[in-house]
Structure formats: structure tokens, C-alpha cells
Design a protein around this motif. Structure first.
Motif, mmCIF file in Angstrom:
data_model
loop_
_atom_site.group_PDB
_atom_site.id
_atom_site.type_symbol
_atom_site.label_atom_id
_atom_site.label_comp_id
_atom_site.label_asym_id
_atom_site.label_seq_id
_atom_site.Cartn_x
_atom_site.Cartn_y
_atom_site.Cartn_z
ATOM 1 N N MET A 111 0.788 -1.188 0.083
ATOM 2 C CA MET A 111 -0.241 -0.048 0.030
ATOM 3 C C MET A 111 0.741 1.347 -0.027
ATOM 4 S SD MET A 111 -2.765 1.298 3.020
ATOM 5 C CE MET A 111 -2.465 -0.223 3.705
ATOM 6 N N ILE A 112 0.627 2.282 -0.889
ATOM 7 C CA ILE A 112 1.390 3.257 -0.949
ATOM 8 C C ILE A 112 0.825 4.579 -0.232
ATOM 9 C CG2 ILE A 112 2.156 5.098 -2.618
ATOM 10 C CD1 ILE A 112 3.800 2.688 -2.744
ATOM 11 N N TYR A 113 1.334 5.343 0.630
ATOM 12 C CA TYR A 113 0.768 6.494 1.062
ATOM 13 C C TYR A 113 1.283 7.644 0.392
ATOM 14 C CZ TYR A 113 -0.353 3.934 5.332
ATOM 15 O OH TYR A 113 -0.823 2.880 6.450
ATOM 16 N N ARG A 114 0.133 8.405 -0.109
ATOM 17 C CA ARG A 114 0.344 9.514 -0.672
ATOM 18 C C ARG A 114 0.150 10.818 0.240
ATOM 19 N NH1 ARG A 114 -1.725 8.495 -5.996
ATOM 20 N NH2 ARG A 114 0.194 7.636 -6.266
ATOM 21 N N LEU A 115 1.285 11.627 0.416
ATOM 22 C CA LEU A 115 1.126 12.566 1.304
ATOM 23 C C LEU A 115 1.098 14.085 0.818
ATOM 24 C CD1 LEU A 115 3.150 10.710 3.966
ATOM 25 C CD2 LEU A 115 0.553 10.714 3.829
ATOM 26 N N ARG A 116 0.756 14.983 1.180
ATOM 27 C CA ARG A 116 1.065 16.388 0.805
ATOM 28 C C ARG A 116 1.030 17.239 2.167
ATOM 29 N NH1 ARG A 116 -3.608 18.251 -3.496
ATOM 30 N NH2 ARG A 116 -2.546 17.463 -5.314
ATOM 31 N N LEU A 117 2.308 17.807 2.293
ATOM 32 C CA LEU A 117 2.461 18.722 3.384
ATOM 33 C C LEU A 117 2.278 20.118 2.761
ATOM 34 C CD1 LEU A 117 3.573 19.126 6.316
ATOM 35 C CD2 LEU A 117 6.019 18.875 5.575
ATOM 36 N N PHE A 118 1.648 21.055 3.581
ATOM 37 C CA PHE A 118 1.235 22.280 3.218
ATOM 38 C C PHE A 118 2.227 23.097 4.191
ATOM 39 C CE2 PHE A 118 -2.278 20.166 0.982
ATOM 40 C CZ PHE A 118 -2.376 21.196 0.083
ATOM 41 N N ILE A 119 3.153 23.980 3.612
ATOM 42 C CA ILE A 119 3.743 24.818 4.654
ATOM 43 C C ILE A 119 3.892 26.199 4.166
ATOM 44 C CG2 ILE A 119 5.489 22.924 5.243
ATOM 45 C CD1 ILE A 119 7.340 24.269 2.944
ATOM 46 N N THR A 120 4.089 27.241 5.019
ATOM 47 C CA THR A 120 4.154 28.761 4.543
ATOM 48 C C THR A 120 5.712 29.241 4.560
ATOM 49 O OG1 THR A 120 2.214 28.923 5.640
ATOM 50 C CG2 THR A 120 3.335 30.945 5.225
ATOM 51 N N GLY A 121 6.375 29.104 3.490
ATOM 52 C CA GLY A 121 7.462 29.743 3.492
ATOM 53 C C GLY A 121 8.629 28.559 4.207
ATOM 54 N N ARG A 122 9.690 29.207 4.252
ATOM 55 C CA ARG A 122 10.903 27.988 4.881
ATOM 56 C C ARG A 122 11.273 28.392 6.198
ATOM 57 N NH1 ARG A 122 13.165 24.503 2.052
ATOM 58 N NH2 ARG A 122 15.108 24.629 3.121
ATOM 59 N N THR A 123 10.060 28.670 7.076
ATOM 60 C CA THR A 123 9.945 28.908 8.406
ATOM 61 C C THR A 123 10.757 27.852 9.244
ATOM 62 O OG1 THR A 123 7.923 28.190 9.016
ATOM 63 C CG2 THR A 123 8.208 30.534 8.195
ATOM 64 N N SER A 124 11.087 28.142 10.515
ATOM 65 C CA SER A 124 11.428 27.049 11.302
ATOM 66 C C SER A 124 10.474 25.921 11.603
ATOM 67 C CB SER A 124 12.142 27.512 12.583
ATOM 68 O OG SER A 124 11.067 28.030 13.440
ATOM 69 N N HIS A 125 9.298 26.264 11.687
ATOM 70 C CA HIS A 125 8.192 25.525 12.216
ATOM 71 C C HIS A 125 7.846 24.504 10.835
ATOM 72 C CE1 HIS A 125 5.146 25.001 14.824
ATOM 73 N NE2 HIS A 125 4.018 24.870 14.069
ATOM 74 N N SER A 126 8.035 25.160 9.570
ATOM 75 C CA SER A 126 7.724 24.715 8.341
ATOM 76 C C SER A 126 8.892 23.391 8.396
ATOM 77 C CB SER A 126 7.753 25.428 7.076
ATOM 78 O OG SER A 126 6.655 26.146 7.083
ATOM 79 N N LEU A 127 10.206 23.851 8.368
ATOM 80 C CA LEU A 127 11.396 22.925 8.375
ATOM 81 C C LEU A 127 11.081 21.833 9.403
ATOM 82 C CD1 LEU A 127 14.191 25.510 7.483
ATOM 83 C CD2 LEU A 127 12.779 24.122 5.913
ATOM 84 N N ARG A 128 10.865 22.089 10.524
ATOM 85 C CA ARG A 128 10.780 20.935 11.581
ATOM 86 C C ARG A 128 9.652 19.874 11.170
ATOM 87 N NH1 ARG A 128 11.004 24.298 15.456
ATOM 88 N NH2 ARG A 128 8.912 24.684 15.860
ATOM 89 N N ALA A 129 8.508 20.435 10.682
ATOM 90 C CA ALA A 129 7.458 19.636 10.234
ATOM 91 C C ALA A 129 8.013 18.836 8.912
ATOM 92 C CB ALA A 129 6.181 20.370 9.666
ATOM 93 N N LEU A 130 8.713 19.396 8.126
ATOM 94 C CA LEU A 130 9.139 18.643 7.110
ATOM 95 C C LEU A 130 10.189 17.327 7.309
ATOM 96 C CD1 LEU A 130 9.292 18.405 4.119
ATOM 97 C CD2 LEU A 130 10.969 19.828 3.886
ATOM 98 N N GLU A 131 11.017 17.865 8.406
ATOM 99 C CA GLU A 131 12.005 16.931 9.057
ATOM 100 C C GLU A 131 11.380 15.758 9.929
ATOM 101 O OE1 GLU A 131 15.408 14.914 10.049
ATOM 102 O OE2 GLU A 131 15.028 16.044 8.326
#
Length: 97
Positions: free
Chosen positions: A1-21
Motif C-alpha cells: 500500500m502506497i501512502y500519498r501525502l501532501r505537506l502544506f507549509i508557509t515559506g521556509r520558516t523554522s516551523h515548516s522545516l521542523r514539520a518537514l524533518e
């Protein structure tokens, strides 16, 4: 089973980068080879964010497997993310006694 995910962020803020990591770590440990992630910056793609009804960022959207699920925040609460994505841990957590 493949998981298709979308991560919505606002710019390259520390909060966005932390969520991505955090998402990268979870996917590599729990879904190795069974996931696709699309990162969408709402500053660059406001129409897509509107279409998905994204009201806050970061927001993770599980497109597949259905049903669609959304998790808001930096994804630092691993247990919440695993439950929200319907992923069960590969190893049980040690009991706290």
C-alpha cells in the motif's frame, strides 16, 4: 500500500522545516519505500491550499489510502501522527512503569 501525502507549509520558516524533518523521519522509519510526499508552499500555491481547505500550516494531508485525513502542526507528536495517518508502529513502545 502506497501512502500519498501532501505537506502544506508557509515559506521556509523554522516551523515548516521542523514539520518537514519530522515527516521525513516518520516516513523513513514507518513507511520505507511505500510513500510519496509532495511539499506545497501556500505562498506559492494559494489556489491549491484553498482547494484543499487548508486553514493553518503546516498541515499534512493523507490523500491515499482513503479516506483523506489531515493533521495540523509541526508533526512533533509522533504518536498523534501515526494515529492520524493510521500507521501502526513497527515496534511497541516500552511501557512506562
Amino acid at each position: 500500500m502506497i501512502y500519498r501525502l501532501r505537506l502544506f507549509i508557509t515559506g521556509r520558516t523554522s516551523h515548516s522545516l521542523r514539520a518537514l524533518e519530522n515527516l521525513r523521519q516518520i516516513c523513513e522509519s514507518e513507511l520505507k519505500g511505500r510513500y510519496e510526499v509532495e511539499v506545497i508552499d501556500v505562498l506559492e500555491n494559494p489556489d491549491l491550499a484553498d482547494e484543499e481547505k487548508i486553514l493553518a500550516t503546516p498541515t499534512l494531508v493523507r490523500k491515499l489510502p482513503e479516506p483523506v485525513r489531515k493533521i495540523v502542526g509541526d508533526l512533533s507528536d509522533r504518536e498523534k501522527v501515526l494515529m492520524g495517518l493510521d500507521i501502526y508502529k513497527s515496534e511497541p513502545a516500552p511501557s512506562e512503569e
